[in-house]
Design a protein around this motif. Structure first.
Motif: not given
Length: 738
Positions: A98-99, A102, A148
Motif C-alpha cells: 500500500s505505502g 501510493g 503512504f
C-alpha cells in the motif's frame, strides 16, 4: 526480539496515518493554493468545488485530474489489516504494498505531468495530448504522501526491521525522504548542468574543459604569481578551521573551567558575530584597517609610513571568517566540555594526577568529538562563505565567489558553477572523512546514568593564563569591531560625516499611533516581520530534524548509514548561492512548486542549517552511554519515550546550539536568500543589501544593529527555556582567581 511496547503502540499509529491519508484525499485542497501554504482564505472562497481549492475526490467527481483516481486503491488497502495480528505475514506485506504503490504513484504522476501536460514525449505518444496542467502539491497531497510513507515504514517495521521499532524505522524513512527531496534532488539537478553543452546534450568533454581550467588549479603561487581558486579555498579553510577551533575551546574553557568573574559577558560576546550579516563585519574591518581606516592611519602617522591595502586579500578574509565562525566552534564545544563527567576527572586526581595531567590525559581526549566537529564546521563554513571574500577578497579569489559570479555575472555559466561546486564538495567531504578517521572507533562515553555529584576542576594555573589571555584579547577585538558597527549606525555618513544622528533608526523603524491602532510606517518593518516569522518557524524544525538525525546516526545501526550521514552534510557543503539557484530550478515546477513563497525560504533554512544540529547532537550523544537507552527499553519504554524522556533532557547544550544557530542564520543568511526572496516575502538581509547598493550605509548598519539586539534577546530567552544540563548534584564551585 521486538519491543513489546513498540508492538503495543503500533496499531494506534497506523490508524492515525490511515485517517490522515483519507482526510488529505477527501477534505483538503490537493494542490497549492494561490495565496500560499500559510493562507486559509480558501475555506470561504469556493471550497470545495472551486478547482483551485478542491480536494482530490471533488476534482475526480468533476472529471478533472483523473490521474489521481488510482490512489483510492492504496488508500483502501490498509483497512484490510486492521483485523489481523501484527505477526500475520499479510499484515506487513499489505502495508508495504500500500505505502509503496501510493507513494510511488504520487512521485510518478508528479514528475510525469507538469505545467504543460506530459513532461515527456514518450508519455504524450503513449496517451496522447493531455491538454491540462498540474500544479504543485498542496495540503492534501502532502498529507496523503506522508500517510503512504509512514504506512510503508509501519510495514517494514512489522517485518522485523530494527527489531520492529516503529519510531526508529519511521524516523529513518522520514529523514531519508525529506533529505532526498530537499537536498539530493535539487543539488543533483544543478550539478548535472556541468555536463550540458550549449545545444542541451550531455558531454564529458565539456566537463573536462571546465574542470582542468588553470584558473581553478593553477600553482602560480609557488613562484610568486596568483594561485588557483581551489588551493586558495583549501588553505584558507584549513587555517580558519584550526583557528576557530582553538578560539572556541579557549572560550568554552574560560566559561566552564575558570574562576573568571565575567563569564556571562564573555559568553554573550562570543555569540555576537553569528548574529551579524557578514558584510557588516567586513565594513567595520575596513573602517578600522582599510587604506583610510582609523587604526591604519594612526600607525602610519606614528611611524611615518604610507598606509597600505594589507587588509584586502588573505589576511582580511581570514580575520573576518575567524570573527564570524569562532562562535560556531564555541557553541559545539561548550556542550562537549560541560558533558565530561566530573567523576572521571576526580578519579584521576584521586590517583595523584595534578590538574594539568588530568586535563591532558582525561578531559582533553574526551573532548575529541567536539574538537573534530568544531574544526569540520569551521572548515565547511569557510569553504561555503562568499560574503566575507566578496567584501575583503580583493585579488584573492575563492571557490564561493567564483561560483557566485559564474551564476549572477554576465557569463551566466551554470556549467562552470556546477564544476566549481563539485570541487568544493570534494574538499568538504574529504574533511568529513578525515575527521571520522581521526576519531576512529574509540569510545567517548562519559555520562552513564550513574549518580555523579562531582564538579569540574579548574584549569591548571599555568594553562589557564594563556587560555584566558587568548580569550580576552579576542573578546576585546570583537568588542571594538562591534563598537564601530554601533557607532556607524548613529552618524550621518559612516567615515565621511560623523555628526551624531538617529535618523537612520527613525527611517527604518518609525511607528505611528492612530485611532485605528498602530501603523508600522518605517521602511524596514515589512522585511523585519517576515524575517522574524520565517526564522521562528525554521529554527525549531531545524533543531528537531537535526537532533533526530543525530540520534539515528549515534544510537542505531542500519543499512546505508554512511550514505545517510553523507546526505545530511551535503547541503552544508554547498555554497548558499548554489542552493538558491538549485532550489529555483527544482521547485519552480510540479510536483513541489514553491518558488516565490515563504515555504521555500523555510525549507532552504532547515536543510542548509540542519548539519549544525546534527554535528552538535552527535558530539553530545557520543558522551551518553547506550546503557541509558537499554535500561529504558528494558523497563518497558519504547524508543520514542526513551528519546523524549532520557536522551533529550541530556542534550540541552546541543538543542540550544541548534536553535540558536538555525534562528540567527535564518535572520542573517545572504547567499541563498538573494535568489529566493520575492516581493511578498522580502528578508532583512536582502533589504539591507539593497540599501548598501544604494549607498545608504547608515540605514543598512542601523537595521543590522537592530537585528543584533533582537537576536541577542531571542538567544537569551532560548537559553532560559532550554536550561542547562545537570550532570552532577553540585552545580556550583568556589571562585578562585586565575
Amino acid at each position: 526480539m521486538r519491543s513489546v511496547s513498540s508492538l503495543r503502540t503500533a496499531r494506534p499509529v497506523l490508524i492515525f496515518w490511515i485517517i490522515a491519508g483519507w482526510v488529505g484525499y477527501l477534505l483538503l485542497p490537493w494542490y497549492m493554493v494561490e495565496d500560499g501554504i500559510w493562507s486559509f482564505l480558501w475555506l470561504v472562497d469556493g471550497y470545495p468545488f472551486d478547482e483551485d481549492f478542491a480536494p482530490a475526490a471533488f476534482l475526480i467527481g468533476q472529471g478533472e485530474k483523473m490521474w489521481l483516481t488510482p490512489l483510492l486503491i492504496p488508500l483502501a488497502m490498509p483497512l484490510l489489516v486492521l483485523g489481523r495480528a501484527k505477526s500475520d505475514p499479510l499484515y506487513a506485506r499489505i502495508l508495504i504494498l500500500s505505502g509503496a504503490l501510493g507513494f510511488g504513484w504520487l512521485i510518478a504522476q508528479g514528475f510525469g505531468i507538469g505545467i504543460r501536460g506530459f513532461n515527456y514525449d514518450w508519455l504524450e505518444g503513449l496517451f496522447g495530448d493531455l491538454r491540462i496542467r498540474q500544479f504543485g502539491m498542496g495540503y492534501g497531497a502532502m498529507i496523503c504522501a506522508s500517510s503512504f510513507l509512514f504506512i510503508l515504514t509501519q510495514g517494514i517495521a512489522a517485518r522485523g526491521a530494527i527489531n520492529g521499532d516503529v519510531f526508529v524505522v519511521s524516523a529513518i524513512g522520514g529523514v531519508i525522504t525529506i533529505v532526498t527531496a530537499f537536498v539530493f534532488y535539487p543539488i543533483a539537478n544543478m550539478l548535472f548542468s556541468a555536463f550540458v553543452t550549449e545545444d542541451g546534450a550531455y558531454s564529458l568533454a565539456v566537463f573536462a574543459a571546465k574542470f582542468f581550467d588553470d584558473r581553478l588549479w593553477g600553482l602560480g603561487c609557488l613562484w610568486g604569481a596568483r594561485c588557483g581558486v581551489a588551493w586558495n579555498s583549501l588553505f584558507l579553510a584549513i587555517a580558519v578551521g584550526f583557528i576557530t577551533t582553538i578560539l572556541g575551546l579557549c572560550f568554552a574553557l574560560v566559561v566552564t573551567r575558570s574562576g573568571f568573574r565575567y563569564k556571562r559577558a564573555i559568553r554573550a560576546l562570543t555569540v555576537l558575530p553569528i548574529i551579524t550579516p557578514p558584510f557588516v563585519i567586513g565594513l567595520a574591518l575596513i573602517l578600522l584597517f582599510g587604506l583610510s581606516g582609523s587604526i591604519t592611519v594612526f600607525f602610519a602617522d606614528l611611524f611615518g609610513t604610507q598606509p597600505t591595502r594589507w587588509l584586502y586579500g588573505w589576511p582580511g578574509v581570514l580575520i573576518a571568517q575567524t570573527l564570524a565562525f569562532s562562535p560556531i566552534a564555541f557553541l559545539v564545544l561548550i556542550g562537549v566540555v560541560e558533558g565530561v563527567s566530573p567523576s572521571m576527572e576526580e578519579a584521576a586526581q584521586t590517583l595523584r594526577a595534578n590538574r594539568w595531567q588530568t586535563f591532558r590525559t582525561v578531559s582533553l581526549p574526551l573532548m575529541r568529538p567536539g574538537l573534530a566537529n568544531a574544526f569540520l564546521l569551521g572548515f565547511i563554513e569557510s569553504m561555503a562563505d562568499f560574503g566575507n571574500p566578496l567584501v575583503l577578497g580583493g585579488n584573492f579569489d575563492v571557490l564561493s565567489t567564483e561560483i557566485f559570479f559564474a551564476i549572477v555575472g554576465a557569463q551566466y555559466d551554470q556549467g562552470r558553477a556546477a564544476v566549481l561546486a563539485m570541487v568544493l564538495l570534494f574538499f568538504t567531504l574529504s574533511a568529513f572523512y578525515a575527521q571520522r578517521a581521526w576519531l576512529g572507533k574509540r569510545s567517548y562515553t562519559t555520562v552513564t546514568g550513574k549518580g555523579d555529584a562531582g564538579v569540574h576542576p579548574l584549569m591548571p594555573t599555568a594553562f589557564a593564563i594563556p587560555v584566558l589571555a587568548i580569550a580576552l584579547t579576542w573578546a576585546l577585538f570583537t568588542a571594538v569591531v562591534y563598537a564601530m558597527i554601533i557607532y556607524g549606525s548613529v552618524v550621518e555618513l559612516w567615515g565621511v560625516n560623523n555628526t551624531l544622528t538617529f535618523k537612520h533608526y527613525v527611517t527604518a523603524f518609525s511607528v505611528r499611533f492612530e485611532a485605528e491602532g498602530i501603523r508600522w510606517t518605517g521602511a524596514a518593518w515589512d522585511s523585519f516581520w517576515t524575517t522574524i516569522t520565517i526564522a521562528a518557524i525554521a529554527a525549531p524544525l531545524t533543531a528537531a530534524v537535526g537532533l533526530v538525525t543525530a540520534y539515528l546516526l549515534t544510537r542505531q545501526t542500519f543499512a546505508g548509514k554512511n550514505a545517510f550521514e553523507f546526505g545530511t552534510m551535503l547541503s552544508f557543503a554547498i555554497p548558499g548561492t548554489v542552493i538558491g539557484v538549485s532550489y529555483i530550478l527544482a521547485f519552480n515546477v510540479p510536483p513541489i512548486e514553491i518558488t516565490g513563497t515563504g515555504v521555500i525560504l523555510v525549507v532552504s533554512f532547515i536543510f542548509r542549517n540542519m548539519p549544525v544540529g546534527v554535528r552538535a547532537g552527535i558530539a553530545s550523544m557520543s558522551q551518553l552511554d547506550k546503557s541509558l537507552d537499554e535500561s529504558s527499553l528494558t523497563l518497558g519504554a519504547n524508543s520514542w519515550q526513551t528519546f523524549r524522556r532520557i536522551i533529550l533532557p541530556l542534550l540541552r547544550p546541543a538543542i540550544l546550539a541548534a536553535l540558536v544557530y538555525s534562528f540567527v542564520r535564518a535572520m542573517t543568511a545572504i547567499s541563498a536568500v538573494i535568489f529566493l526572496v520575492s516581493a511578498k516575502y522580502d528578508m532583512a538581509t536582502s533589504y539591507i543589501i539593497g540599501r548598501v547598493e544604494n549607498n545608504d550605509y547608515g540605514l543598512a548598519i542601523a537595521y543590522s544593529t537592530t537585528l543584533i539586539f533582537v537576536m541577542l534577546s531571542v538567544v537569551a530567552v532560548m537559553q532560559l527555556i532550554v536550561g542547562r544540563t545537570k550532570i552532577g548534584r553540585r552545580m556550583t564551585q568556589s571562585r578562585t582567581n586565575v
